[in-house]
Design an enzyme around this catalytic site. Structure first.
Site, PDB file in Angstrom:
ATOM      1  N   HIS A   1      -5.166  -1.857  14.970  1.00 32.57           N
ATOM      2  CA  HIS A   1      -5.814  -1.370  13.742  1.00 32.57           C
ATOM      3  C   HIS A   1      -6.689  -0.170  14.123  1.00 32.57           C
ATOM      4  O   HIS A   1      -6.164   0.869  14.504  1.00 32.57           O
ATOM      5  CB  HIS A   1      -6.583  -2.551  13.124  1.00 32.57           C
ATOM      6  CG  HIS A   1      -7.112  -2.334  11.742  1.00 32.57           C
ATOM      7  ND1 HIS A   1      -6.802  -1.264  10.959  1.00 32.57           N
ATOM      8  CD2 HIS A   1      -7.964  -3.086  10.990  1.00 32.57           C
ATOM      9  CE1 HIS A   1      -7.418  -1.359   9.791  1.00 32.57           C
ATOM     10  NE2 HIS A   1      -8.136  -2.457   9.806  1.00 32.57           N
TER      11      HIS A   1
ATOM     12  N   HIS B   1       3.546   1.916  10.390  1.00 31.56           N
ATOM     13  CA  HIS B   1       2.500   1.412   9.502  1.00 31.56           C
ATOM     14  C   HIS B   1       3.086   0.312   8.649  1.00 31.56           C
ATOM     15  O   HIS B   1       4.255   0.385   8.274  1.00 31.56           O
ATOM     16  CB  HIS B   1       1.976   2.551   8.611  1.00 31.56           C
ATOM     17  CG  HIS B   1       0.659   2.260   8.008  1.00 31.56           C
ATOM     18  ND1 HIS B   1       0.532   1.546   6.848  1.00 31.56           N
ATOM     19  CD2 HIS B   1      -0.592   2.564   8.415  1.00 31.56           C
ATOM     20  CE1 HIS B   1      -0.751   1.425   6.564  1.00 31.56           C
ATOM     21  NE2 HIS B   1      -1.464   2.030   7.498  1.00 31.56           N
TER      22      HIS B   1
ATOM     23  N   ASP C   1      -3.996   7.596  12.939  1.00 31.99           N
ATOM     24  CA  ASP C   1      -4.560   7.533  14.281  1.00 31.99           C
ATOM     25  C   ASP C   1      -3.888   8.467  15.264  1.00 31.99           C
ATOM     26  O   ASP C   1      -4.417   8.723  16.338  1.00 31.99           O
ATOM     27  CB  ASP C   1      -4.459   6.091  14.809  1.00 31.99           C
ATOM     28  CG  ASP C   1      -5.447   5.193  14.117  1.00 31.99           C
ATOM     29  OD1 ASP C   1      -6.566   5.656  13.867  1.00 31.99           O
ATOM     30  OD2 ASP C   1      -5.099   4.047  13.816  1.00 31.99           O
TER      31      ASP C   1
HETATM   32  N1  ACO Z   1       6.643   1.927  18.281  1.00 30.74           N
HETATM   33  C1  ACO Z   1       7.894   1.426  18.455  1.00 30.74           C
HETATM   34  N2  ACO Z   1       8.459   0.548  17.633  1.00 30.74           N
HETATM   35  C2  ACO Z   1       7.745   0.143  16.578  1.00 30.74           C
HETATM   36  C3  ACO Z   1       6.436   0.619  16.321  1.00 30.74           C
HETATM   37  C4  ACO Z   1       5.903   1.551  17.217  1.00 30.74           C
HETATM   38  N3  ACO Z   1       4.677   2.060  17.047  1.00 30.74           N
HETATM   39  N4  ACO Z   1       5.968   0.058  15.200  1.00 30.74           N
HETATM   40  C5  ACO Z   1       6.931  -0.757  14.746  1.00 30.74           C
HETATM   41  N5  ACO Z   1       8.009  -0.703  15.599  1.00 30.74           N
HETATM   42  C6  ACO Z   1       9.287  -1.377  15.425  1.00 30.74           C
HETATM   43  C7  ACO Z   1       9.168  -2.863  15.792  1.00 30.74           C
HETATM   44  O1  ACO Z   1       9.438  -3.085  17.146  1.00 30.74           O
HETATM   45  C8  ACO Z   1      10.210  -3.458  14.877  1.00 30.74           C
HETATM   46  O2  ACO Z   1      11.466  -3.217  15.416  1.00 30.74           O
HETATM   47  P1  ACO Z   1      12.620  -4.359  15.335  1.00 30.74           P
HETATM   48  O3  ACO Z   1      12.906  -4.482  13.865  1.00 30.74           O
HETATM   49  O4  ACO Z   1      13.720  -3.813  16.149  1.00 30.74           O
HETATM   50  O5  ACO Z   1      12.002  -5.614  15.924  1.00 30.74           O
HETATM   51  C9  ACO Z   1      10.097  -2.609  13.613  1.00 30.74           C
HETATM   52  O6  ACO Z   1       9.629  -1.342  14.051  1.00 30.74           O
HETATM   53  C10 ACO Z   1       9.146  -3.180  12.564  1.00 30.74           C
HETATM   54  O7  ACO Z   1       7.894  -3.415  13.184  1.00 30.74           O
HETATM   55  P2  ACO Z   1       6.833  -4.507  12.718  1.00 30.74           P
HETATM   56  O8  ACO Z   1       6.023  -4.944  13.904  1.00 30.74           O
HETATM   57  O9  ACO Z   1       7.535  -5.576  11.932  1.00 30.74           O
HETATM   58  O10 ACO Z   1       5.946  -3.672  11.716  1.00 30.74           O
HETATM   59  P3  ACO Z   1       4.546  -4.122  11.154  1.00 30.74           P
HETATM   60  O11 ACO Z   1       4.478  -3.614   9.767  1.00 30.74           O
HETATM   61  O12 ACO Z   1       4.322  -5.591  11.368  1.00 30.74           O
HETATM   62  O13 ACO Z   1       3.499  -3.348  12.092  1.00 30.74           O
HETATM   63  C11 ACO Z   1       2.010  -1.760  12.963  1.00 30.74           C
HETATM   64  C12 ACO Z   1       2.763  -2.259  11.708  1.00 30.74           C
HETATM   65  C13 ACO Z   1       1.160  -2.912  13.559  1.00 30.74           C
HETATM   66  C14 ACO Z   1       1.054  -0.643  12.558  1.00 30.74           C
HETATM   67  C15 ACO Z   1       3.026  -1.266  13.994  1.00 30.74           C
HETATM   68  O14 ACO Z   1       3.805  -0.199  13.459  1.00 30.74           O
HETATM   69  C16 ACO Z   1       2.389  -0.846  15.320  1.00 30.74           C
HETATM   70  O15 ACO Z   1       2.168  -1.693  16.210  1.00 30.74           O
HETATM   71  N6  ACO Z   1       2.073   0.486  15.480  1.00 30.74           N
HETATM   72  C17 ACO Z   1       1.385   0.950  16.664  1.00 30.74           C
HETATM   73  C18 ACO Z   1      -0.105   0.683  16.541  1.00 30.74           C
HETATM   74  C19 ACO Z   1      -0.767   1.649  15.558  1.00 30.74           C
HETATM   75  O16 ACO Z   1      -0.547   2.843  15.576  1.00 30.74           O
HETATM   76  N7  ACO Z   1      -1.645   1.081  14.719  1.00 30.74           N
HETATM   77  C20 ACO Z   1      -2.420   1.848  13.721  1.00 30.74           C
HETATM   78  C21 ACO Z   1      -2.005   1.494  12.330  1.00 30.74           C
HETATM   79  S1  ACO Z   1      -2.837   2.552  11.184  1.00 30.74           S
HETATM   80  C22 ACO Z   1      -4.374   1.950  11.073  1.00 30.74           C
HETATM   81  O17 ACO Z   1      -4.708   0.827  11.347  1.00 30.74           O
HETATM   82  C23 ACO Z   1      -5.395   2.866  10.635  1.00 30.74           C
END
Ligand code: ACO
Length: 436
Positions: free
Chosen positions: A275, A314, A370
């Site tokens: 987050h 996201h 971010d």
């Molecule tokens: N890099 C690579 N792969 C990713 C990423 C990423 N940053 N984010 C999601 N994926 C992939 C997952 O591995 C998954 O792949 P799969 O279907 O093959 O298993 C798919 O995309 C869906 O991902 P989820 O985890 O289901 O997405 P969710 O909506 O639960 O997660 C989150 C959202 C936590 C923001 C995620 O994208 C992430 O971890 N991003 C990196 C951390 C980040 O930048 N956080 C800041 C968010 S913005 C904020 O808080 C202000």
């Protein structure tokens, strides 16, 4: 005949159920069913009824809200109906804070009063300063911030009277006013610098920069470009509807404690790397990549599932995060003052490679806010540990606004989700000498 209902057939019993469909302001803003209706779906009279299973609340509306609108598919973000692009271009942060909290943009006199009220609550009790001095020199500023905000609760015992609208407003103003002071003190504590007291002649963000960076000069004069950049960053981070920290604010607030401990809980939720801690991780990642040449290899490792690309993806945005776009455009103006952050080139290249790659395209993974905020903050002289603190200050406005809305909602209940029990059935107790 067409109707705003959903018909469910339970194939276990053959029974049919009619469930109402509810809409937001307009049907285009979404439709949902009250899941409590599912409880009527039973196989027998003593059956508990059907529940909905939704870890992470990916498809559950937890409240009604009139504050922030996001269309993640189209990359739209609005506070109280105003586009984030327009607010970031034309408003000050405190003006946006007023809008988010009160629902309307302030007239001149309202804005003057609001600015005055916030400015005159920026000082913190000397005992809070002493409390902060107790932290170890290398304590993480976010840990200091969270604990100190919680401690404020003990300084304002009347804050527990959350049903009193006037007292509530006072705590809201205090919190918005004091967050930058606590944050700046937490920052200076880390470097062993003497605390710099608020300067009420300066703007909200100008004063914050002064409390952070003032050294021996009589009066700190913030650079107007950096002051404005800070204002824009704060506007972009002010609210983001029911994200993890806001849900924590509403969830903790649902047992009706005072707003200081609620904000501390929300800030704790913000602290995590998925987050508000993500921009810190973005910088670590860019440093680890080290050069544009290493980008393809890094992307390969992300795709192999070794780690995630921080600052990408996201829960809601399945398009370019509009806040990231504003920051990408603002970055060069900041760099004209601070000098260019060499990590920007790696970030732009990383973004380009990722956005051309099927893995990211198929999963609709785009840069989030971010991805660029950390690069700008670093160029402005902030150490990475301070990044989540810089997020918590403006988001306090969103948390408080959502908390206030929650308290006034006739539908409000204590947050108490259900579970799908997967443990063992009832069994007899085994005395210790008979256990294997
Ligand atoms: N890099 C690579 N792969 C990713 C990423 C990423 N940053 N984010 C999601 N994926 C992939 C997952 O591995 C998954 O792949 P799969 O279907 O093959 O298993 C798919 O995309 C869906 O991902 P989820 O985890 O289901 O997405 P969710 O909506 O639960 O997660 C989150 C959202 C936590 C923001 C995620 O994208 C992430 O971890 N991003 C990196 C951390 C980040 O930048 N956080 C800041 C968010 S913005 C904020 O808080 C202000």
């Amino acid at each position: 005949m067409l109707a705003d209902t959903l018909t469910i057939v339970d194939n276990r019993t053959g029974k049919k159920y009619e469930v109402p469909i509810r809409y937001g302001t307009y049907p285009k803003y979404g439709a949902a069913i009250p899941t409590s209706e599912l409880r009527k779906i039973k196989v027998s009279d003593d059956d508990f009824g059907l529940l909905s299973y939704d870890p992470g609340y990916t498809n559950t509306e937890s409240c009604r809200s009139a504050i922030t609108f996001i269309d993640g598919e189209k990359g739209i973000l609005r506070y109280r109906g105003y586009s984030i692009e327009e607010l970031a271009e034309k408003s000050s942060f405190l003006e946006v804070a007023y809008l988010i909290l009160n629902g309307e943009l302030p007239a001149h006199s309202q804005l003057n009063d609001w600015n005055h009220n916030i400015t005159h609550h920026t000082l913190i009790h000397e005992n809070i300063k002493k409390f902060m001095e107790g932290f170890h020199h290398d304590a993480h500023p976010m840990g200091i911030l969270i604990s100190t905000v919680a401690a404020l609760s003990t300084f304002y015992p009347k804050a527990s009277q959350i049903g009193d609208g006037e007292l509530r407003q006072k705590q809201i103003q205090r919190l918005i006013a004091k967050m930058p002071t606590i944050a700046a003190f937490a920052y200076r504590h880390r470097f062993g610098l003497p605390y710099s007291y608020p300067d009420n002649d300066l703007s909200y963000t100008g004063n914050f920069l002064s409390m952070l960076f003032k050294m021996t000069e009589v009066k700190y004069e913030p650079n107007p470009i950096l002051e404005r950049a800070m204002d824009v960053l704060f506007i972009l981070h002010a609210d983001h509807e029911q994200n993890c920290s806001t849900s924590a604010m509403r969830g903790v607030g649902s047992s009706l404690p005072d707003p200081y401990v609620c904000v501390a809980a929300a800030a704790a939720a913000l602290y995590g790397p998925l987050h508000g801690g993500a921009n810190e991780q973005v910088l670590r990642m860019l440093r680890e990549i080290g050069s544009k040449d290493n980008v393809p290899e890094y992307i390969k490792r992300v795709k192999a599932g070794e780690f995630r690309l921080m600052g990408f993806g996201h829960r809601v945005y399945k398009n370019y995060d509009p806040r990231a776009r504003i920051l990408r455009e603002m970055a060069p103006k900041v760099f004209e003052v601070t000098g260019k952050n060499p990590l920007l080139d790696i970030a732009i290249d990383l973004e380009r490679v990722a956005l051309e790659d099927d893995y990211f395209v198929e999963r609709k993974l785009y840069p989030n806010v971010d991805f660029y905020s950390g690069i700008i903050y670093q160029a402005m002289g902030f150490p990475v540990e301070v990044f989540p603190v810089l997020f918590a200050i403006p988001r306090t406005v969103g948390w408080l606004s959502q908390w206030q809305e929650f308290l006034e909602d006739p539908d409000r209940r204590i947050a108490r989700p259900r579970q799908l029990y997967t443990g063992s059935d009832a069994r007899g107790y085994i005395p210790i000498d008979k256990r294997k």
